[in-house]
Design a protein around this motif. Structure first.
Motif, PDB file in Angstrom:
ATOM      1  N   UNK A  38       0.857  -1.164   0.000  1.00 41.60           N
ATOM      2  CA  UNK A  38       0.000   0.000   0.000  1.00 41.60           C
ATOM      3  C   UNK A  38       0.901   1.224   0.000  1.00 41.60           C
ATOM      4  N   UNK A  39       0.614   2.187  -0.835  1.00 40.68           N
ATOM      5  CA  UNK A  39       1.486   3.347  -0.952  1.00 40.68           C
ATOM      6  C   UNK A  39       1.510   4.206   0.305  1.00 40.68           C
ATOM      7  N   UNK A  40       0.544   4.018   1.189  1.00 41.08           N
ATOM      8  CA  UNK A  40       0.550   4.804   2.412  1.00 41.08           C
ATOM      9  C   UNK A  40       1.165   4.035   3.591  1.00 41.08           C
ATOM     10  N   UNK A  41       1.808   2.904   3.311  1.00 36.54           N
ATOM     11  CA  UNK A  41       2.452   2.108   4.344  1.00 36.54           C
ATOM     12  C   UNK A  41       3.915   1.898   3.983  1.00 36.54           C
ATOM     13  N   UNK A  42       4.807   2.247   4.894  1.00 39.49           N
ATOM     14  CA  UNK A  42       6.230   1.998   4.669  1.00 39.49           C
ATOM     15  C   UNK A  42       6.577   0.592   5.126  1.00 39.49           C
ATOM     16  N   UNK A  43       7.536  -0.035   4.436  1.00 47.14           N
ATOM     17  CA  UNK A  43       8.013  -1.328   4.870  1.00 47.14           C
ATOM     18  C   UNK A  43       9.455  -1.487   4.418  1.00 47.14           C
ATOM     19  N   UNK A  44      10.133  -2.462   4.975  1.00 49.20           N
ATOM     20  CA  UNK A  44      11.541  -2.699   4.685  1.00 49.20           C
ATOM     21  C   UNK A  44      11.670  -3.691   3.540  1.00 49.20           C
ATOM     22  N   UNK A  45      12.355  -3.277   2.474  1.00 48.42           N
ATOM     23  CA  UNK A  45      12.599  -4.202   1.365  1.00 48.42           C
ATOM     24  C   UNK A  45      13.485  -5.352   1.822  1.00 48.42           C
ATOM     25  N   UNK A  46      14.429  -5.076   2.706  1.00 46.51           N
ATOM     26  CA  UNK A  46      15.309  -6.123   3.215  1.00 46.51           C
ATOM     27  C   UNK A  46      14.494  -7.176   3.955  1.00 46.51           C
ATOM     28  N   UNK A  47      13.587  -6.747   4.820  1.00 45.11           N
ATOM     29  CA  UNK A  47      12.747  -7.703   5.555  1.00 45.11           C
ATOM     30  C   UNK A  47      11.847  -8.469   4.603  1.00 45.11           C
ATOM     31  N   UNK A  48      11.317  -7.786   3.574  1.00 42.84           N
ATOM     32  CA  UNK A  48      10.478  -8.468   2.594  1.00 42.84           C
ATOM     33  C   UNK A  48      11.273  -9.561   1.880  1.00 42.84           C
ATOM     34  N   UNK A  49      12.481  -9.233   1.404  1.00 39.08           N
ATOM     35  CA  UNK A  49      13.295 -10.217   0.694  1.00 39.08           C
ATOM     36  C   UNK A  49      13.623 -11.404   1.585  1.00 39.08           C
ATOM     37  N   UNK A  50      13.966 -11.134   2.840  1.00 38.62           N
ATOM     38  CA  UNK A  50      14.273 -12.221   3.753  1.00 38.62           C
ATOM     39  C   UNK A  50      13.039 -13.071   4.042  1.00 38.62           C
ATOM     40  N   UNK A  51      11.862 -12.466   4.037  1.00 41.02           N
ATOM     41  CA  UNK A  51      10.635 -13.226   4.298  1.00 41.02           C
ATOM     42  C   UNK A  51      10.305 -14.198   3.182  1.00 41.02           C
ATOM     43  N   UNK A  52      10.818 -13.943   1.970  1.00 43.36           N
ATOM     44  CA  UNK A  52      10.572 -14.875   0.858  1.00 43.36           C
ATOM     45  C   UNK A  52      11.793 -15.747   0.586  1.00 43.36           C
ATOM     46  N   UNK A  53      12.775 -15.737   1.517  1.00 39.10           N
ATOM     47  CA  UNK A  53      13.906 -16.639   1.427  1.00 39.10           C
ATOM     48  C   UNK A  53      15.129 -16.112   0.705  1.00 39.10           C
ATOM     49  N   UNK A  54      15.164 -14.823   0.398  1.00 42.20           N
ATOM     50  CA  UNK A  54      16.322 -14.232  -0.263  1.00 42.20           C
ATOM     51  C   UNK A  54      17.218 -13.612   0.810  1.00 42.20           C
ATOM     52  N   UNK A  55      18.510 -13.961   0.780  1.00 39.81           N
ATOM     53  CA  UNK A  55      19.444 -13.375   1.751  1.00 39.81           C
ATOM     54  C   UNK A  55      19.803 -11.967   1.287  1.00 39.81           C
ATOM     55  N   UNK A  56      19.501 -10.992   2.102  1.00 36.03           N
ATOM     56  CA  UNK A  56      19.801  -9.596   1.780  1.00 36.03           C
ATOM     57  C   UNK A  56      20.811  -9.070   2.776  1.00 36.03           C
ATOM     58  N   UNK A  57      21.864  -8.461   2.265  1.00 33.21           N
ATOM     59  CA  UNK A  57      22.907  -7.922   3.130  1.00 33.21           C
ATOM     60  C   UNK A  57      22.622  -6.459   3.430  1.00 33.21           C
ATOM     61  N   UNK A  58      22.881  -6.058   4.655  1.00 28.30           N
ATOM     62  CA  UNK A  58      22.729  -4.666   5.050  1.00 28.30           C
ATOM     63  C   UNK A  58      24.086  -3.972   5.102  1.00 28.30           C
ATOM     64  N   UNK A  59      25.139  -4.721   4.805  1.00 26.48           N
ATOM     65  CA  UNK A  59      26.490  -4.194   4.886  1.00 26.48           C
ATOM     66  C   UNK A  59      26.787  -3.314   3.666  1.00 26.48           C
TER      67      UNK A  59
END
Length: 89
Positions: A38-59
């Protein structure tokens, strides 16, 4: 299993992005859920990717200022010769 139960299950899988229905062709399994936001809701792309099994680095691997090329400067509405920051994670 009743048709109604099956229809509801397929509809739920479609809403979650696991299957797609094409008129006249059928219902097909997708590679994975599509990103819904939803365009009025912020969320973390990193958390989204990790929730679908993709390892995302924050480094941060690299961050530097470079002269922007013409296309980037135009897209960002910056003056010719301006610097941009490139961040590689």
């Amino acid at each position: 299993m009743s048709r109604i139960t099956l229809r509801e299950a397929v509809r739920s899988l479609m809403e979650d992005g696991y299957v797609v229905r094409r008129q006249g062709a059928g219902t097909f399994v997708t590679r994975g859920p599509t990103l819904r936001n939803s365009l009025d809701t912020n969320f973390s792309y990193t958390e989204y990717l990790e929730s679908i099994g993709v390892h995302a680095s924050k480094e941060v691997l690299d961050a530097r200022r470079v002269p922007g090329d013409d296309a980037v400067l135009a897209d960002l509405n910056l003056e010719p010769g301006a610097e941009v920051v490139i961040v590689r994670r």
